[in-house]
Design an enzyme around this catalytic site. Structure first.
Site, PDB file in Angstrom:
ATOM      1  N   GLY A  93      -5.353   7.428  -1.945  1.00  0.00           N
ATOM      2  CA  GLY A  93      -5.860   7.287  -0.581  1.00  0.00           C
ATOM      3  C   GLY A  93      -5.740   5.846  -0.127  1.00  0.00           C
ATOM      4  N   GLU A  94      -6.641   5.426   0.773  1.00  0.00           N
ATOM      5  CA  GLU A  94      -6.703   4.053   1.267  1.00  0.00           C
ATOM      6  C   GLU A  94      -5.425   3.620   1.987  1.00  0.00           C
ATOM      7  OE1 GLU A  94      -7.631   1.336  -1.916  1.00  0.00           O
ATOM      8  OE2 GLU A  94      -9.021   2.720  -2.854  1.00  0.00           O
ATOM      9  N   GLY A  95      -4.554   4.561   2.354  1.00  0.00           N
ATOM     10  CA  GLY A  95      -3.325   4.206   3.026  1.00  0.00           C
ATOM     11  C   GLY A  95      -2.215   3.718   2.111  1.00  0.00           C
TER      12      GLY A  95
END
Length: 336
Positions: free
Chosen positions: A312-314
């Site tokens: 996640g987190e880009g």
């Protein structure tokens, strides 16, 4: 919320770029997805291809009331720890963003923590985390609309600063549980088909996580295919905020690079609210989480990268931005 109008794609611009690929000294289609990705980007923006993409990643943070049941491998305090990491630029999101030349905007849409001591975090808190959706709706419709508007406003600010690509990132312990409930509620899928291991949970936590989703769906009975109803009943402020970012970008003809499973759940909600905004989505990678592939089928999106990622987190989105920039560089240099 403001009135939402999604403009049509610029098909003439797309054909110009497709013709540019065709006249190059190489077999047409030999760059596969890269060629279509550049064509799609041109159709979305309706402008000549830039020399460099200017990317803004909106990292939307929100906590989830169901985290208290132990659905994650980590306690809720990790939400705060990770946000501190983003501020120190020591998290995976920061490292990948530097490689991609991406600027990160961290937004507090609904964490349970006081982040006023972090001046670089955008204070847009709708509430102090969502409610426990096993006991009732996660949020009210007014709160959901407020969180979506937060995303639209952030998207507009970024576009006004000259960013020509938006990117989704998220942080919030328990968010894959909410994502599983969103996918089950919206698509009518059994939790067996949507609940994955998220943060890498063991079999015991997996049973708890699946039961939390089952209980939440049974308690709230979200309406099949009704994005706002599903969001209010089992969604998160991180999901709502990112849906707003996607919608806001589409309104301004600026595409969004969608990250992994949680961000794609936000994209599914955005699509459910305004189907035309799916035409302004690029999807970065295929998450290892089990519900991701099904959502991409509904959105008719094909991932650029398949690396088994689930951070996640880009992080996956930033990897895909590098690929997109490389493809645009090839086009700009070889089509002249």
């Amino acid at each position: 919320m403001e009135k939402i109008i999604i403009p049509p794609l610029d098909l003439e611009r797309a054909e110009e770029v497709r013709a540019g690929w065709a006249k190059m000294d190489k077999p047409l289609g030999s760059l596969g997805k890269l060629e279509e990705m550049v064509v799609d980007y041109a159709a979305m923006t309706g402008k000549p291809l830039p020399e460099k993409i200017k990317t803004a990643m909106v990292l939307m943070c929100g906590d989830h009331g169901i985290a208290k049941y132990g659905v994650s491998a980590y306690p809720q305090e990790v939400t705060l720890q990770m946000i501190n990491g983003y501020m120190r630029e020591t998290a995976g999101a920061n490292v990948m963003a530097r490689h991609a030349g991406t600027d990160i905007f961290v937004v507090d849409a609904g964490t349970v923590f006081d982040l006023s001591h972090l001046p670089k975090v955008r204070p847009c808190k709708v509430a102090w985390g969502t409610e426990d959706f096993t006991q009732g709706p996660a949020m009210t419709k007014e709160q959901a609309e407020q969180a979506i508007q937060v995303g639209i406003d952030i998207a507009n600010e970024c576009i006004d600063k000259g960013y020509n690509l938006l990117e989704t990132g998220e942080m919030g312990i328990g968010n894959t549980t909410s994502t599983s409930a969103i996918v089950s509620g919206y698509l009518g899928l059994d939790p067996e088909l949507t609940v994955g291991r998220g943060s890498g949970i063991n079999d015991e936590r997996m049973k708890i996580k699946r039961q939390v989703v089952i209980d939440g769906l049974a308690k709230n009975k979200p309406k099949l295919g009704d994005a706002m109803d599903v969001l209010c009943k089992v969604g998160g402020y991180d999901h709502a905020g990112l849906a707003g970012v996607i919608i806001g970008g589409a309104m301004r003809r600026v595409p969004t690079m969608i990250d992994g499973v949680n961000a794609t759940a936000a994209a599914l909600l955005a699509y459910g609210l305004y189907p035309e905004c799916a035409k302004y989505m690029l999807v970065s990678h295929l998450s290892s989480d089990i519900s991701h592939k099904k959502m991409l089928e509904i959105l008719n999106l094909k991932p650029i990268v398949d690396a088994g990622m689930r951070l996640g987190e880009g992080t996956g989105a930033n990897l895909a931005v590098v690929v997109l920039q490389s493809a645009i560089d090839v086009y700009n240099k070889l089509s002249r």
